[in-house]
Design a protein around this motif. Sequence first.
Motif, mmCIF file in Angstrom:
data_model
loop_
_atom_site.group_PDB
_atom_site.id
_atom_site.type_symbol
_atom_site.label_atom_id
_atom_site.label_comp_id
_atom_site.label_asym_id
_atom_site.label_seq_id
_atom_site.Cartn_x
_atom_site.Cartn_y
_atom_site.Cartn_z
ATOM 1 N N UNK A 19 0.847 -1.196 0.000
ATOM 2 C CA UNK A 19 0.000 0.000 0.000
ATOM 3 C C UNK A 19 0.882 1.246 0.000
ATOM 4 N N UNK A 20 1.930 1.254 0.781
ATOM 5 C CA UNK A 20 2.841 2.404 0.800
ATOM 6 C C UNK A 20 3.498 2.599 -0.563
ATOM 7 N N UNK A 21 3.861 1.519 -1.210
ATOM 8 C CA UNK A 21 4.443 1.629 -2.550
ATOM 9 C C UNK A 21 3.435 2.260 -3.518
ATOM 10 N N UNK A 24 2.948 6.116 -2.468
ATOM 11 C CA UNK A 24 4.075 6.999 -2.795
ATOM 12 C C UNK A 24 4.250 7.109 -4.310
ATOM 13 N N UNK A 25 4.214 5.987 -5.019
ATOM 14 C CA UNK A 25 4.354 6.047 -6.484
ATOM 15 C C UNK A 25 3.169 6.798 -7.091
ATOM 16 N N UNK A 26 2.006 6.660 -6.474
ATOM 17 C CA UNK A 26 0.832 7.404 -6.926
ATOM 18 C C UNK A 26 1.015 8.910 -6.763
ATOM 19 N N UNK A 27 1.516 9.324 -5.604
ATOM 20 C CA UNK A 27 1.797 10.749 -5.390
ATOM 21 C C UNK A 27 2.804 11.243 -6.419
ATOM 22 N N UNK A 28 3.892 10.493 -6.576
ATOM 23 C CA UNK A 28 4.961 10.942 -7.465
ATOM 24 C C UNK A 28 4.510 11.013 -8.916
#
Length: 175
Positions: A19-21, A24-28
């Motif tokens: 979920x964190x991956x 974070x990749x979603x934000x970036x």
Amino acid sequence: MDRQPPHIRPMTLADCGRISEIRIRGWQSAYRGLMPQPYLDALSVSEDAERRRARFRDGDDRVVNLVAEQDGEIVGWAAHGPYRDGEVRTSDAELYAIYIDPTHLGNGIGQALLEKSVSQCAPVHARMFLWVLKDNARARRFYERAGFRADGAEEPFDAGGVAVPEVRYVQDLTR
């Protein structure tokens, strides 16, 4: 090849790293050009996962975390719970987050997660709120297609010392 609809289920502690991956990749990916690039570059999957695991273990049973699985892989995450008005919780619901693995965008995963969150909140809440970056046109169109409407409220999000405007959306759940 036709894909099966995603399977939506409650998040487990073991899901926190993935979920964190996704988050974070979603934000970036989604916020490139909308937030300062140094802020996005500094986001850490491992630090986010550590915080997420601690929050999950501490538990707030009012917060519901859902994951979407497709072909045995976690491809999305959503979280909802009581609306946060500062430190005050109200009787309304809030979609805190919804993120899809950027390689799976456009496959109906976000829609499935949003529909599940709305259906879980509708029996006990009259309204559901969410906050979205003002300049995130793609996300705004997504929420508008799902029946959410901007209600005129706007607040800044602090992205590494830069105020990035967010707008609030609402949907009446009593209809």
